[in-house]
Design a protein around this motif. Structure first.
Motif, short mmCIF file in Angstrom:
data_model
loop_
_atom_site.label_atom_id
_atom_site.label_comp_id
_atom_site.label_asym_id
_atom_site.label_seq_id
_atom_site.Cartn_x
_atom_site.Cartn_y
_atom_site.Cartn_z
N GLN A 71 0.83 -1.20 0.00
CA GLN A 71 0.00 0.00 0.00
C GLN A 71 0.86 1.26 0.00
OE1 GLN A 71 -3.26 0.09 -0.40
NE2 GLN A 71 -3.38 -2.15 -0.46
N ILE A 72 1.92 1.26 0.79
CA ILE A 72 2.82 2.41 0.80
C ILE A 72 3.59 2.51 -0.51
CG2 ILE A 72 4.83 3.42 1.96
CD1 ILE A 72 3.87 2.28 4.56
N TYR A 73 3.94 1.37 -1.09
CA TYR A 73 4.73 1.39 -2.32
C TYR A 73 3.95 2.00 -3.49
CZ TYR A 73 7.94 -0.21 -5.95
OH TYR A 73 8.82 -0.27 -7.01
N ARG A 74 2.65 1.98 -3.41
CA ARG A 74 1.84 2.57 -4.48
C ARG A 74 2.04 4.08 -4.60
NH1 ARG A 74 -4.04 -0.52 -3.82
NH2 ARG A 74 -3.29 -2.60 -4.49
N ARG A 75 2.57 4.69 -3.56
CA ARG A 75 2.80 6.14 -3.60
C ARG A 75 4.10 6.50 -4.31
NH1 ARG A 75 1.78 8.99 2.06
NH2 ARG A 75 2.13 10.75 0.64
N ARG A 76 4.82 5.52 -4.84
CA ARG A 76 6.08 5.82 -5.50
C ARG A 76 5.88 6.61 -6.79
NH1 ARG A 76 10.13 4.46 -8.84
NH2 ARG A 76 8.72 3.24 -10.14
N ASN A 77 4.67 6.65 -7.29
CA ASN A 77 4.41 7.42 -8.51
C ASN A 77 4.55 8.92 -8.29
OD1 ASN A 77 1.51 8.69 -8.04
ND2 ASN A 77 1.46 6.58 -7.27
N VAL A 78 4.63 9.36 -7.01
CA VAL A 78 4.76 10.79 -6.74
C VAL A 78 6.07 11.32 -7.31
CG1 VAL A 78 4.96 12.51 -4.90
CG2 VAL A 78 3.30 10.67 -4.70
N VAL A 79 7.15 10.56 -7.19
CA VAL A 79 8.44 11.03 -7.71
C VAL A 79 8.41 11.08 -9.23
CG1 VAL A 79 9.51 8.73 -7.72
CG2 VAL A 79 10.94 10.76 -7.52
#
Length: 268
Positions: A220-228
């Motif tokens: 779930q946290i890894y899904r936020r990697r698209n921010v970079v």
């Protein structure tokens, strides 16, 4: 902005800085700068002076400090890299043995599949705003640059106290899953969400009990990697960032810092 104590009356700083932003935004050469931004010699000379003095880097740190004081920085940090093409004019630097001591020897230029390239390593916060950058030649591997990139995160305090340098958590892809990188983050007390490579998993299974437990991984946290990735997209809206025209690494890093400052200013 630094000012000279003597000399002829200066062109207004806002006018010249607007010319710098226009140049980085459009990717034109300095000689093609419109006259409404003053002469191109004035804009280029002042930009080069600011780059060597670190003016844009300090301005970026100041706006980060004010935003951090307001509690508006998300310290869920994502790190990644991207490769930009460098034109042949960017390789026309000084000959060997005559480079400046404040410039890297290779000027962050390397050879890869895209000919002359520069790799930009970026650390951004959870809201997609740059926190630190590192320039290397295009063929440099990401895992080698993870430690110096994280050490460049330095957000000063508006009051007393040391700058904040440690993220709450780091999100990265498999390129940063080496044992050395994980050991460094563990030593600093930084939790990370990084997937494990298949060969690393197989090596750990082959060792049995000696292989240890698998590293923690939260999907779930890894899904936020698209921010970079979105942060890279916004920065590459500046044509002077998408393609490297600057001969020196100091000038190109100053242009990147100025573009990063504009992203922070728009979000405040």
């Amino acid at each position: 902005m630094p000012r000279a104590a003597t000399g002829q009356p200066r062109v207004e700083d806002r006018q010249v800085v607007n010319g710098m932003v226009y140049k980085i935004r459009t990717g034109i050469s300095w000689r093609d700068l419109p006259e409404r931004y003053s002469s191109w010699q004035t804009a280029h000379t002042r930009f080069r002076r600011y780059a060597l003095d670190g003016v844009f880097t300090r301005a970026l740190q100041q706006i980060q400090a004010h935003v951090d004081a307001a509690g508006d920085i998300d310290w869920l940090v994502q790190i990644d890299s991207t490769i930009v093409r460098a034109l042949q004019h960017a390789a026309a630097t000084a000959k060997r043995g005559t480079h400046r001591p404040d410039e890297p020897y290779d000027h962050a230029l390397g050879r890869s599949r895209g000919e002359l390239t520069t790799k930009i390593h970026l650390a951004c916060g959870g809201k997609g705003r740059p926190l630190a950058i590192l320039l290397t030649p295009g063929q440099r591997h990401d895992s080698i640059c993870a430690r110096p990139l994280l050490e460049r995160i330095r957000v000063p305090r508006t009051g007393p106290g040391r700058p904040r340098c440690r993220p709450d958590q780091v999100i990265a892809d498999k390129a940063y899953s080496s044992r050395g990188s994980r050991a460094y983050r563990r030593k600093r007390g930084i939790s990370c969400t990084i997937p494990e490579k298949a060969d690393q998993q197989q090596h750990r299974h082959n060792r049995g009990r000696r292989g240890g437990r698998p590293p923690a991984f939260d999907r779930q946290i890894y899904r936020r990697r698209n921010v970079v990735e979105r942060c890279f997209n916004r920065l590459k809206g500046f044509r002077g960032i998408t393609t490297r025209y600057d001969k020196t690494a100091t000038s190109y890093e100053a242009a990147f810092s100025l573009a990063s400052f504009l992203l922070w200013a728009r979000s405040v």
